[in-house]
Scaffold this motif. Sequence first.
Motif, PDB file in Angstrom:
ATOM      1  N   ILE A  95       0.854  -1.239  -0.016  1.00 39.51           N
ATOM      2  CA  ILE A  95      -0.036   0.040  -0.032  1.00 39.51           C
ATOM      3  C   ILE A  95       0.774   1.312  -0.027  1.00 39.51           C
ATOM      4  CG2 ILE A  95      -1.745   1.290   1.229  1.00 39.51           C
ATOM      5  CD1 ILE A  95      -2.568  -1.376   0.097  1.00 39.51           C
TER       6      ILE A  95
ATOM      7  N   ALA B 192      -8.888   2.569  -4.249  1.00 37.72           N
ATOM      8  CA  ALA B 192      -7.801   1.446  -4.100  1.00 37.72           C
ATOM      9  C   ALA B 192      -6.907   1.168  -4.941  1.00 37.72           C
ATOM     10  CB  ALA B 192      -8.665   0.209  -3.522  1.00 37.72           C
TER      11      ALA B 192
ATOM     12  N   SER C  29     -10.410  -2.171   3.672  1.00 38.11           N
ATOM     13  CA  SER C  29     -10.423  -0.498   4.112  1.00 38.11           C
ATOM     14  C   SER C  29     -11.666  -0.268   4.844  1.00 38.11           C
ATOM     15  CB  SER C  29     -10.322   0.239   3.090  1.00 38.11           C
ATOM     16  OG  SER C  29     -11.504   0.340   2.189  1.00 38.11           O
TER      17      SER C  29
ATOM     18  N   LEU D  80      -5.729   0.609   6.007  1.00 41.11           N
ATOM     19  CA  LEU D  80      -4.624   0.158   5.539  1.00 41.11           C
ATOM     20  C   LEU D  80      -3.578   1.349   5.126  1.00 41.11           C
ATOM     21  CD1 LEU D  80      -5.877  -1.819   2.617  1.00 41.11           C
ATOM     22  CD2 LEU D  80      -4.627  -2.565   4.623  1.00 41.11           C
TER      23      LEU D  80
ATOM     24  N   ILE E 228      -1.831   1.663  -4.941  1.00 39.98           N
ATOM     25  CA  ILE E 228      -1.017   0.618  -4.726  1.00 39.98           C
ATOM     26  C   ILE E 228       0.343   1.104  -5.237  1.00 39.98           C
ATOM     27  CG2 ILE E 228      -0.226  -1.700  -6.031  1.00 39.98           C
ATOM     28  CD1 ILE E 228      -3.094  -2.161  -6.451  1.00 39.98           C
TER      29      ILE E 228
ATOM     30  N   LEU F 167      -8.773  -4.556  -1.463  1.00 41.28           N
ATOM     31  CA  LEU F 167      -8.296  -3.638  -0.736  1.00 41.28           C
ATOM     32  C   LEU F 167      -9.554  -2.585  -0.232  1.00 41.28           C
ATOM     33  CD1 LEU F 167      -5.585  -2.441  -2.951  1.00 41.28           C
ATOM     34  CD2 LEU F 167      -5.563  -4.128  -1.236  1.00 41.28           C
TER      35      LEU F 167
END
Length: 203
Positions: free
Chosen positions: A64, A76, A157, A162, A80, A153
Amino acid sequence: MRPGKIVCVGRNYRDHAKEMGNDVPKEPLIFLKPPSSVIHDGESIVLPPQSNRVEHEGEIGVIIDRPLRRVSPEEARGAIRAIVAVNDVTARDLQRLDSQWTRAKGFDTFCPIGEPGRGAADLAGLTVVTRVNGIERQRGQASDMVFAIPELLAYISEVMTLEPGDLVATGSPAGVGTLCPGDEVEVEVLGVSRVRNPVTVGA
């Protein structure tokens, strides 16, 4: 690299759920591995005396880049930092004994992580391959996941924030198998990241 936390996803490939005798979950099945389980390329996976069946589980890992709290899959996807190869090493006999998976998944050396590779524009096109002593044991594409990476993700969340540097391991395809002393196991996200580790016996 040592993540602040490691969030893992179980049974995210239909064939793996089937080989384990389990149904595919209706929502992502998440659990945690401790940061103390992390090792890197070339370091040894140590088989603990408590277990008689330790198995490899090659996975696509996501690092993350910025805090994620209650975000959409689209948000999301843009958060990355990198893709890594992950081996979610599991004491399968202990996993079947316990009502939760912390012990089976949490031994020291049970989370080999490769060097971070570039983020992927085409997440669904990522492929993970596991080899033991040079022989291919697992191969899975992200497009075969029950829940796609951005969905995972976003779902996580909604439960916990995260944070930058956290690792999400997105699930293992079919073909998990036992590791024995003297083996060498390699997990590769093709063209992106790889981790290779010898297997030894603990004291």
